[in-house]
Design a protein around this motif. Structure first.
Motif, PDB file in Angstrom:
ATOM      1  N   SER A  52       0.827  -1.210   0.000  1.00  0.00           N
ATOM      2  CA  SER A  52       0.000   0.000   0.000  1.00  0.00           C
ATOM      3  C   SER A  52       0.859   1.256   0.000  1.00  0.00           C
ATOM      4  CB  SER A  52      -0.928   0.013   1.224  1.00  0.00           C
ATOM      5  OG  SER A  52      -1.823  -1.070   1.197  1.00  0.00           O
ATOM      6  N   ILE A 110       1.957   2.521  -3.509  1.00  0.00           N
ATOM      7  CA  ILE A 110       0.956   2.837  -4.532  1.00  0.00           C
ATOM      8  C   ILE A 110       1.189   4.221  -5.130  1.00  0.00           C
ATOM      9  CG2 ILE A 110      -1.484   3.397  -4.864  1.00  0.00           C
ATOM     10  CD1 ILE A 110      -2.186   1.052  -3.079  1.00  0.00           C
ATOM     11  N   HIS A 120      -0.878  -4.440  -6.612  1.00  0.00           N
ATOM     12  CA  HIS A 120      -1.399  -3.509  -5.615  1.00  0.00           C
ATOM     13  C   HIS A 120      -2.918  -3.551  -5.472  1.00  0.00           C
ATOM     14  CE1 HIS A 120       2.608  -1.938  -6.558  1.00  0.00           C
ATOM     15  NE2 HIS A 120       2.611  -1.458  -5.343  1.00  0.00           N
ATOM     16  N   THR A 121      -3.588  -4.402  -6.214  1.00  0.00           N
ATOM     17  CA  THR A 121      -5.036  -4.528  -6.062  1.00  0.00           C
ATOM     18  C   THR A 121      -5.408  -5.989  -5.823  1.00  0.00           C
ATOM     19  OG1 THR A 121      -5.332  -2.644  -7.554  1.00  0.00           O
ATOM     20  CG2 THR A 121      -7.282  -3.960  -7.077  1.00  0.00           C
ATOM     21  N   GLY A 167      -7.355  -5.255 -11.781  1.00  0.00           N
ATOM     22  CA  GLY A 167      -7.558  -5.874 -10.471  1.00  0.00           C
ATOM     23  C   GLY A 167      -8.907  -6.539 -10.352  1.00  0.00           C
ATOM     24  N   VAL A 197      -7.669  -0.913   1.524  1.00  0.00           N
ATOM     25  CA  VAL A 197      -7.010  -0.576   0.271  1.00  0.00           C
ATOM     26  C   VAL A 197      -7.048   0.912   0.117  1.00  0.00           C
ATOM     27  CG1 VAL A 197      -7.164  -0.692  -2.216  1.00  0.00           C
ATOM     28  CG2 VAL A 197      -7.568  -2.732  -0.882  1.00  0.00           C
ATOM     29  N   ARG A 252      -6.831   0.245 -12.529  1.00  0.00           N
ATOM     30  CA  ARG A 252      -6.829  -0.538 -11.288  1.00  0.00           C
ATOM     31  C   ARG A 252      -8.093  -1.373 -11.176  1.00  0.00           C
ATOM     32  NH1 ARG A 252      -6.005   1.556  -4.997  1.00  0.00           N
ATOM     33  NH2 ARG A 252      -5.166  -0.435  -4.291  1.00  0.00           N
ATOM     34  N   CYS A 253      -9.213  -0.768 -11.516  1.00  0.00           N
ATOM     35  CA  CYS A 253     -10.488  -1.492 -11.458  1.00  0.00           C
ATOM     36  C   CYS A 253     -10.540  -2.602 -12.509  1.00  0.00           C
ATOM     37  CB  CYS A 253     -11.654  -0.535 -11.682  1.00  0.00           C
ATOM     38  SG  CYS A 253     -11.974   0.587 -10.317  1.00  0.00           S
ATOM     39  N   THR A 278     -15.043  -3.280  -7.921  1.00  0.00           N
ATOM     40  CA  THR A 278     -14.067  -2.898  -8.942  1.00  0.00           C
ATOM     41  C   THR A 278     -14.661  -3.039 -10.341  1.00  0.00           C
ATOM     42  OG1 THR A 278     -13.133  -5.142  -8.732  1.00  0.00           O
ATOM     43  CG2 THR A 278     -11.980  -3.349  -7.605  1.00  0.00           C
ATOM     44  N   TYR A 306      -5.489  -7.507  -2.101  1.00  0.00           N
ATOM     45  CA  TYR A 306      -6.769  -7.887  -1.513  1.00  0.00           C
ATOM     46  C   TYR A 306      -6.717  -9.315  -0.979  1.00  0.00           C
ATOM     47  CZ  TYR A 306     -10.096  -4.117  -2.632  1.00  0.00           C
ATOM     48  OH  TYR A 306     -10.807  -2.948  -2.659  1.00  0.00           O
ATOM     49  N   TRP A 340     -10.426   6.689  -4.883  1.00  0.00           N
ATOM     50  CA  TRP A 340      -9.165   6.453  -5.597  1.00  0.00           C
ATOM     51  C   TRP A 340      -8.831   7.621  -6.519  1.00  0.00           C
ATOM     52  CZ3 TRP A 340     -10.198   0.657  -7.202  1.00  0.00           C
ATOM     53  CH2 TRP A 340      -9.926  -0.168  -6.104  1.00  0.00           C
ATOM     54  N   GLY A 383      -2.723  -2.941 -10.947  1.00  0.00           N
ATOM     55  CA  GLY A 383      -3.904  -3.793 -10.920  1.00  0.00           C
ATOM     56  C   GLY A 383      -3.645  -5.194 -10.405  1.00  0.00           C
TER      57      GLY A 383
END
Length: 304
Positions: free
Chosen positions: A19, A22, A221-222, A44, A303, A40-41, A188, A226, A82, A218
């Motif tokens: 984190s 990022i 870091h995602t 990830g 996150v 990222r969405c 996401t 998670y 975000w 993605g």
């Protein structure tokens, strides 16, 4: 310490350290905040959907209209947070934005008091005063990587991101019966659909390096973050989770200093310590809860 205790400890620590990097990934991508959030969405979220499918969680899920509506609302809050946070990096600095962003837990308690009627303890009011006093101190004394005072707009965006994330956490409190991996996959996916039209205005990077930074965001870091967080949080005491969560802002500050030349002044450093001490300190008056495993990352620790 047994292996069953060491593994979740390392998983949560790794997620918090991720984190903290990022902000660097976002800046190195060179993309505008909406494009970064979309990537990222999209990346990830796709990986989280595949993870849920492989576990059979998605096929077995039959959400009610209320749950689906709340999940979508939480997704909008999460993605909005975000976008604001990523935009704030360029207007202030990674460390300043990250620390100001950690006022989220205090905002969440305020939302719970306003909408759920939860009682706000005097200690929380004191912590809130200290934290926002720290934000004011940072605003007056912090400098960006160019040596000039940070723009108040950057701090405002970080505070706005904190409010939106607190809203996402507030919604998540109403959906505790849904598996968190599944909720993250849904949110996401919603984010990717909502942000896709904005690519007409803020397109993805055209360079290979820029795209690779977004793929990293993605995947590592995602999606990976998670999975690590949700695999470990239910096995760790709340106090351990809170303590190790300091890794997030500490790593962010160190990255900012090492790679972007940020040199915090003494007043700025004092403001940062005030925010972190107030926002991340465990609540008083609930000693029994401190020995129980946390069932879901606290606000501001899931996150960024």
């Amino acid at each position: 310490m047994t292996n069953s205790e060491t593994r979740p400890l390392l998983q949560w620590s790794a997620a918090m350290a991720m984190s903290g990097t990022i902000g660097a990934v976002v800046l190195e991508s060179g993309a505008a905040a909406p494009a970064v959030a979309f990537a990222r969405c999209f990346v990830g979220g796709a990986l989280l959907v595949l993870w849920c499918l492989s576990r059979g969680w998605l096929r077995a899920w039959r959400p009610s209209r209320r749950d689906l509506g709340l999940a979508v609302l939480g997704g909008l809050f999460l993605v909005g947070n975000w976008v604001l946070l990523f935009a704030s990096y360029a207007l202030s600095s990674i460390s300043v934005s990250t620390v100001v962003y950690h006022t989220q837990p205090l905002v969440l308690v305020g939302l719970a008091a306003a909408f759920l009627g939860e009682k706000v303890a005097k200690s929380h009011l004191a912590r809130a005063g200290i934290a926002f006093g720290g934000v004011a101190l940072i605003s007056l004394s912090a400098h960006g990587e160019d040596g000039k005072p940070v723009q108040l707009a950057g701090i405002g965006l970080a505070l706005g991101a904190a409010v939106l994330y607190a809203g996402a956490s507030f919604v998540a409190k109403q959906l505790k019966h849904i598996r968190p991996h599944l909720l993250a996959a849904v949110q996401t996916t919603v984010g990717a659909l909502v942000l896709a039209p904005l690519l007409l205005v803020t397109p993805l990077p055209t360079t290979t390096s820029g795209l690779l930074w977004l793929v990293l965001l993605g995947t590592v870091h995602t999606a990976l973050m998670y999975v690590l967080m949700y695999a470990s949080i239910g096995k760790l005491p709340t106090t351990t989770v809170a303590l190790l969560s300091y890794l997030y802002p500490v790593v962010a500050v160190l990255v900012d200093i090492a790679f972007y030349g940020h040199r915090p002044s003494w007043p700025e450093a004092l403001g940062m310590l005030a925010v972190l001490a107030a926002a991340l300190a465990p609540r008083r008056g609930k000693p029994a809860a401190q020995d129980k495993p946390a069932d879901r990352p606290p606000a501001g620790e899931r996150v960024s």
